[in-house]
Enzyme design. Structure first.
Site, PDB file in Angstrom:
ATOM      1  N   SER A 167       0.477  -1.389  -0.040  1.00  0.00           N
ATOM      2  CA  SER A 167       0.207   0.265  -0.090  1.00  0.00           C
ATOM      3  C   SER A 167       0.873   0.894   0.002  1.00  0.00           C
ATOM      4  CB  SER A 167      -0.961  -0.260   1.876  1.00  0.00           C
ATOM      5  OG  SER A 167      -2.004   0.837   1.429  1.00  0.00           O
ATOM      6  N   GLU A 261      -9.859  -4.824  -6.476  1.00  0.00           N
ATOM      7  CA  GLU A 261      -9.386  -3.869  -6.188  1.00  0.00           C
ATOM      8  C   GLU A 261      -9.181  -2.334  -6.646  1.00  0.00           C
ATOM      9  OE1 GLU A 261      -5.860  -2.885  -3.701  1.00  0.00           O
ATOM     10  OE2 GLU A 261      -4.536  -4.767  -4.787  1.00  0.00           O
ATOM     11  N   HIS A 291      -7.956  -5.641  -1.061  1.00  0.00           N
ATOM     12  CA  HIS A 291      -6.352  -4.902  -1.330  1.00  0.00           C
ATOM     13  C   HIS A 291      -5.554  -5.748   0.087  1.00  0.00           C
ATOM     14  CE1 HIS A 291      -4.019  -1.469  -0.903  1.00  0.00           C
ATOM     15  NE2 HIS A 291      -4.089  -1.486   0.657  1.00  0.00           N
TER      16      HIS A 291
END
Length: 328
Positions: A167, A261, A291
């Site tokens: 991320s 995602e 995710h």
């Protein structure tokens, strides 16, 4: 770099498993409305941090026998994570956890780091960088640089280090590579990224969301978190909107992203940026996954499969560096 052709390395599946489909559906029903509603005030940030810590602990608990060694060295904060039977040696993984710059920590990512340690056979140093809104840009980026330099100062050669991150950790990892080049610091042997965030404004994610709704959170809600880190700064500030200078030395990169995602768009853009600068970037889109699904081995079987592929990628890169050293 040549990837291993061993039959033990799983392939990216053509479709999501039943468990993954169920997990995505449950996430959309149970977590998405909650994530979208949490405000970015002090109580909201506290709640979001507790929520993600609980979710990570359930989806990816720390395996028994894992050794945790806290690190407090000047500005560097973090912890070494070693799976059962893994010892310190000349090589290591530097892990940059996700957070949207606001919500996670080294502790929330112990399970993922332990699995990566087990699969690579290497100790994993997870840097505990400062979070917004308490600490805004460039606090996190500075801490990531400090962690990497700390490893070099401890005697690790850059060729013996690999980086992994998820991320926001993907954005921070790419920023680190650019800054390494600017300061003439040697690059690591390889980088693996899980669901990397590339566009901190979430505009790419919003475009992707028009095609398919993300099970975890909306782009509008997600964008509130990076804004806590970048508040008051222009979106096109060089270390926020990353550009990779053409021809700079870059390690090989692997990017894995979930097919369900919205950060699929970010993953593609990041790889295109790296390739445009002359670097090598492999992109894997895992059908139906949410995710950072790699952190959820108790929920989806693909988590273990994806981590196996990432670990093999990192191990192969380290082996290639060793061969290159012998040849030279």
């Amino acid at each position: 770099m040549t990837r291993s052709t061993k039959t033990s390395i799983p392939r990216v599946p053509a479709r999501a498993s039943a468990r993954a489909t169920l997990a995505a559906t449950a996430t959309q029903i149970g977590l998405r409305p909650l994530n979208n509603a949490v405000p970015m005030n002090a109580p909201g940030v506290w709640f979001a941090r507790k929520l993600v810590a609980t979710f990570m602990a359930v989806g990816g608990p720390v395996p028994r026998g894992t050794a945790i060694t806290p690190v407090r060295s000047g500005p560097v904060r973090g912890e070494w994570v070693r799976a059962a039977g893994v010892s310190f040696g000349r090589r290591a993984v530097y892990y940059i956890h996700g957070s949207a710059y606001v919500i996670c920590s080294a502790r929330t990512h112990r399970g993922l780091a332990a699995q990566l340690s087990r699969k690579t056979g290497l100790p994993v140093f997870v840097v505990d960088y400062r979070l917004a809104p308490e600490h805004r840009f460039p606090a996190a980026a500075d801490d990531i640089e400090a962690g990497y330099r700390w490893l070099l100062d401890r005697g690790y050669a850059a060729d013996d280090l690999v980086i992994a991150g998820d991320s926001a950790g993907g954005h921070l990892a790419l920023d680190l590579l650019i800054e390494n080049n600017r300061h003439r610091i040697p690059q690591p042997a390889a980088v693996a990224m899980f669901s990397p965030l590339f566009d901190l404004t979430l505009k790419l994610a919003a475009e992707q969301e028009r095609q398919q709704r993300d099970p975890l959170i909306s782009a509008a809600a997600a964008s509130r978190m990076p804004r806590e880190y970048t508040k008051g700064l222009p979106d096109d500030l060089p270390r926020l909107r990353l550009t990779v200078p053409e021809g700079i030395p870059l390690p090989p990169m692997l990017v894995q992203v979930g097919g369900a995602e919205m950060l699929r768009a970010d993953a593609r853009a990041l790889c295109e940026t790296v390739r445009g600068a002359g670097g090598r970037c492999e992109l894997e889109i895992w059908p139906g996954q949410v995710h950072v699904f790699q952190a959820l081995p108790t929920l989806v079987p693909e988590a273990d499969q994806a981590l196996t592929r990432a670990a093999e990628f990192l191990r192969a890169a380290l082996a290639d560096r060793t061969v290159s050293e012998k040849v030279s």
